[in-house]
Design an enzyme around this catalytic site. Sequence first.
Site, PDB file in Angstrom:
ATOM      1  N   LYS A 177       7.562 -13.538  24.841  1.00 41.27           N
ATOM      2  CA  LYS A 177       8.345 -13.374  26.139  1.00 41.27           C
ATOM      3  C   LYS A 177       9.334 -12.102  25.954  1.00 41.27           C
ATOM      4  CE  LYS A 177      12.722 -14.568  27.360  1.00 41.27           C
ATOM      5  NZ  LYS A 177      12.945 -13.523  28.377  1.00 41.27           N
ATOM      6  N   GLU A 236      17.489 -14.193  14.469  1.00 45.38           N
ATOM      7  CA  GLU A 236      18.294 -13.103  14.001  1.00 45.38           C
ATOM      8  C   GLU A 236      19.320 -12.776  15.263  1.00 45.38           C
ATOM      9  OE1 GLU A 236      19.296 -10.706  11.696  1.00 45.38           O
ATOM     10  OE2 GLU A 236      17.438 -11.493  11.251  1.00 45.38           O
ATOM     11  N   CYS A 282      22.349  -4.643  16.513  1.00 45.85           N
ATOM     12  CA  CYS A 282      22.989  -5.840  15.827  1.00 45.85           C
ATOM     13  C   CYS A 282      23.526  -5.235  14.542  1.00 45.85           C
ATOM     14  CB  CYS A 282      21.784  -6.808  15.354  1.00 45.85           C
ATOM     15  SG  CYS A 282      20.799  -7.457  16.567  1.00 45.85           S
TER      16      CYS A 282
HETATM   17  C1  UN1 Z   1      18.656  -4.730  15.756  1.00 52.06           C
HETATM   18  O1  UN1 Z   1      19.435  -3.898  16.231  1.00 52.06           O
HETATM   19  O2  UN1 Z   1      18.525  -5.793  16.171  1.00 52.06           O
HETATM   20  O3  UN1 Z   1      18.626  -0.983  11.251  1.00 52.06           O
HETATM   21  C2  UN1 Z   1      17.660  -4.011  14.924  1.00 52.06           C
HETATM   22  C3  UN1 Z   1      18.351  -0.793  12.309  1.00 52.06           C
HETATM   23  C4  UN1 Z   1      17.027  -0.707  13.031  1.00 52.06           C
HETATM   24  C5  UN1 Z   1      17.031  -2.050  13.695  1.00 52.06           C
HETATM   25  C6  UN1 Z   1      18.301  -2.764  14.331  1.00 52.06           C
HETATM   26  N1  UN1 Z   1      16.098  -0.162  12.211  1.00 52.06           N
HETATM   27  O4  UN1 Z   1      19.587  -0.508  12.789  1.00 52.06           O
END
Ligand code: UN1
Length: 507
Positions: free
Chosen positions: A186, A261, A295
């Site tokens: 999804k 996550e 993130c």
């Molecule tokens: C995310 O923002 O969920 O290390 C992943 C990083 C990327 C992945 C981010 N390779 O910022």
Amino acid sequence: MAQLDSSSVALTGTKTFQNYIGGEWVDSASGETFESTSPATGESIGIFPKSTAEDVDRAVAAAKAAVEEWRLVPAPQRGEILYRFANLLTEEKDDLTDLMSHEMGKVKAEAGGDVQEAIDMSLYMAGEGRRMFGQTTPSELRDKFNMSVRQPIGVVGAITPWNFPIAIPSWKIAPALVCGNTVVFKPATDTPALGERFVELFADAGLPAGVLNIVHGGGGAVGDRLVKHPDVRVITLTGSRETGVEVMRNAADGLKHVHLELGGKNAIIVLDDADLELAVEGIVWSAFGTSGQRCTAASRVIVQDGVYEQLQSKLVAVAEKMRLGPGWEDDTDVGPVINKRALEKIHSYTEIGKGEGAKLLTGGEVATDDGLDKGFFYRPTIFGDVDPQMRVAQEEIFGPTTALIRVKDVDEAIRVSNGINYGLSSSIFTRDVNKAFRAMRDLEAGITYINAGTIGAEVHLPFGGTKDTGNGHREAGQAALDVFTEWKSIYVDYSGKLQKAQIDTAS
Ligand code: UN1
């Protein structure tokens, strides 16, 4: 079959897409749809099915039927399909990059990086088809052989966000498939066209019917049913803390494997002895790259007293020169944020920060000049003199906003960095190897960078975080295999007699 020609994205506006279930492109049982639009201009990207629990049930049934054969396909052959998928992604990289800058909004270089991350992950996991190591170990008894093997778990529900619309699906789906599971996917409702294209390429790579299914639609109808469906054994979600808690609660009755996550409130520490120019580059890249919608974004900068003023003025100067614009234009530094709700949330934090007494150094407003008013653009925003307990220094904003916090030494810097509920990424700029090693040991986070910003994880290392960032799992690298397999311990007794462990071993 509705196939998306991503090279002519601007012309696909009225095109209607379908779900992919059991190897067939099908409409939703609801007959309802939603539209995907560009956050930069509002242009239509396509119309997608607003699916229901019934559609999820069909997809899970297809995935459940397919797993019986797929789990028996030798893992190296499953890996071969991932190699082919990686090659197709490589061939389509430019078109996918273009589509991503339109549908998700990120700038071209970063969109290309997003696709590259999926290529890397697919190649890495393709190789796992020939590894997927277990252990062999001596038995405590004579004429007995012991080993452990990884086994597929069954149907995986993969719920993915819009901020890495190709990379994050690959983090979940590539390992799930090579391990012998089947998947119901999804994608986020803000980036369905990219999810669609991802699945089309897998079908083109030769994945058998039912092994990967896509069901478009919202978390309420589609996500919720996926999480509660009794035949879904694994849920893997990248999303907000709130969604993670709800998913875990809803999955509890079925005792499902849950991989979460979630958010971050990542900090870059800059000590007095740091290379300041390098630190400024790292901060700008980590705070304003992807318009702060990672993130791993640096939404806090913890600066030692001696360089605070200098760093602050350098940062403000660079932020003010950044050009906002659509991601597909070559000279754009900062693209739009994903939607109106996000724009409003980001701006509300500017008001919160001001109300708390943080000093707004630059930005803090919606950008409306030069046609930007058609999209959702927010100026790179820096708060100074932020107290570590302020909401702008504690809560995930997910936008181009960062908060400068002044500290007196490395001890206080590490304490402040750790003084949050999240624990994803962390960073320190220093030339002192002793302090760098202290930070590596003491920063409470799943990822620590030395003399680099907080973003830029590579696919062959574990990715994830401590505390509220997740539930103890990691994706990517070898760690991903733990999410998508279960261990089986096998004991083969070739002594021809019944030997009792713990009993016949006593001498
Ligand atoms: C995310 O923002 O969920 O290390 C992943 C990083 C990327 C992945 C981010 N390779 O910022």
